[in-house]
Design a protein around this motif. Structure first.
Motif, PDB file in Angstrom:
ATOM      1  N   HIS A 196       0.836  -1.217   0.000  1.00  0.00           N
ATOM      2  CA  HIS A 196       0.000   0.000   0.000  1.00  0.00           C
ATOM      3  C   HIS A 196       0.860   1.252   0.000  1.00  0.00           C
ATOM      4  O   HIS A 196       2.046   1.202   0.332  1.00  0.00           O
ATOM      5  N   HIS A 229       0.588   5.034   2.004  1.00  0.00           N
ATOM      6  CA  HIS A 229      -0.166   5.631   3.107  1.00  0.00           C
ATOM      7  C   HIS A 229      -1.092   6.696   2.529  1.00  0.00           C
ATOM      8  O   HIS A 229      -0.725   7.408   1.590  1.00  0.00           O
ATOM      9  N   GLU A 264       7.471   5.229   7.774  1.00  0.00           N
ATOM     10  CA  GLU A 264       7.278   4.018   8.590  1.00  0.00           C
ATOM     11  C   GLU A 264       8.621   3.371   8.877  1.00  0.00           C
ATOM     12  O   GLU A 264       9.534   3.422   8.055  1.00  0.00           O
ATOM     13  N   TYR A 278      10.378  -0.306   9.770  1.00  0.00           N
ATOM     14  CA  TYR A 278      10.279  -1.766   9.841  1.00  0.00           C
ATOM     15  C   TYR A 278      11.543  -2.278  10.527  1.00  0.00           C
ATOM     16  O   TYR A 278      12.657  -1.849  10.178  1.00  0.00           O
ATOM     17  N   HIS A 309       4.860   0.321  -0.202  1.00  0.00           N
ATOM     18  CA  HIS A 309       5.737  -0.749   0.283  1.00  0.00           C
ATOM     19  C   HIS A 309       5.006  -2.078   0.394  1.00  0.00           C
ATOM     20  O   HIS A 309       3.833  -2.130   0.754  1.00  0.00           O
ATOM     21  N   HIS A 347      -4.285   3.591   4.946  1.00  0.00           N
ATOM     22  CA  HIS A 347      -3.748   2.700   3.919  1.00  0.00           C
ATOM     23  C   HIS A 347      -4.499   2.876   2.604  1.00  0.00           C
ATOM     24  O   HIS A 347      -5.715   2.754   2.580  1.00  0.00           O
TER      25      HIS A 347
HETATM   26 ZN    ZN Z   1       2.657   1.020   5.728  1.00  0.00          ZN
END
Ligand code: ZN
Ligand code: F6R
Length: 195
Positions: A89, A91, A98, A100, A137, A160
């Protein structure tokens, strides 16, 4: 009583959080339109509608200033020669980035901007990936046996956008060639100018 700071644990061997507010499971049947080989997907759904990935969400209010958190688990597997992956998706608030943090497994993060730039970054345990604002991503598990598990944290108001990916796909997909992952052009990708 006002809300208090909180903690939770993410421990080996499975790295599932000791607290979560939502548990999402995406099965093969939820992934229609995402894998290049639609025929292979259809056959797999009929045979056994396997889980492709799961998300354990630590929910926070959908406002700027909050941080939503989660654990994403992508199971091993392939549809045709394409590895199991998340839908992926952008944002909705494109300026929201974000983090990770990979806890377990091996994989790739496939990313792109709406303008057609793309990037693929390898993930392995203890590696942090910073997804820049504006970059769509998708997590891809390239291991044949092990789950790919990552902790994520993103702005509460991010939201999303799945529609753009459902319509246009990612520019690159990850397939197995001779036992190894290879990044190839997505035959389904629709460039921004054609959308
Ligand atoms: Zn995300
Ligand atoms: C949140 C985020 C992850 C994903 C999760 C599932 O912004 O990037 O928590 O939501 O990895 O992937 P999607 O949302 O693409 O189905």
């Amino acid at each position: 009583m006002s809300e208090r700071p909180f903690t939770y644990d993410i421990k080996p061997p499975d790295f599932l959080p000791s607290r979560s507010d939502n548990h999402l499971v995406r099965r093969l049947s939820d992934m229609k339109g995402h894998f290049a080989d639609a025929g292979a997907l259809e056959m797999m759904v009929t045979e056994a509608d396997k889980d492709v990935y799961e998300v354990y969400e630590i929910s926070r209010p959908a406002v700027a200033g909050e941080l939503r958190q989660g654990i994403s688990v992508v199971h091993p597997g392939r549809v045709g020669d394409e590895y199991f992956m998340t839908k992926g998706h952008y944002h909705l608030v494109m300026d929201d980035a974000e983090i990770y943090y990979c806890l377990k497994g091996r994989g790739l993060m496939v990313m792109q901007t709406p303008e057609g730039e793309w990037a693929v970054e390898p993930l392995q345990p203890h590696r942090v990936l910073y997804v820049l604002p504006r970059w769509g991503h998708r997590l891809v598990n390239t291991d044949a046996h092990e789950d790919l598990v990552a902790f994520v944290a993103y702005a509460g108001d991010a939201g999303h956008d799945y529609d753009t990916i459902e319509r246009c796909g990612f520019r690159k997909i990850v397939v197995e060639r001779g036992g190894l992952p290879e990044i190839v052009d997505n035959p389904r990708w629709i460039a921004a100018k054609e959308r």
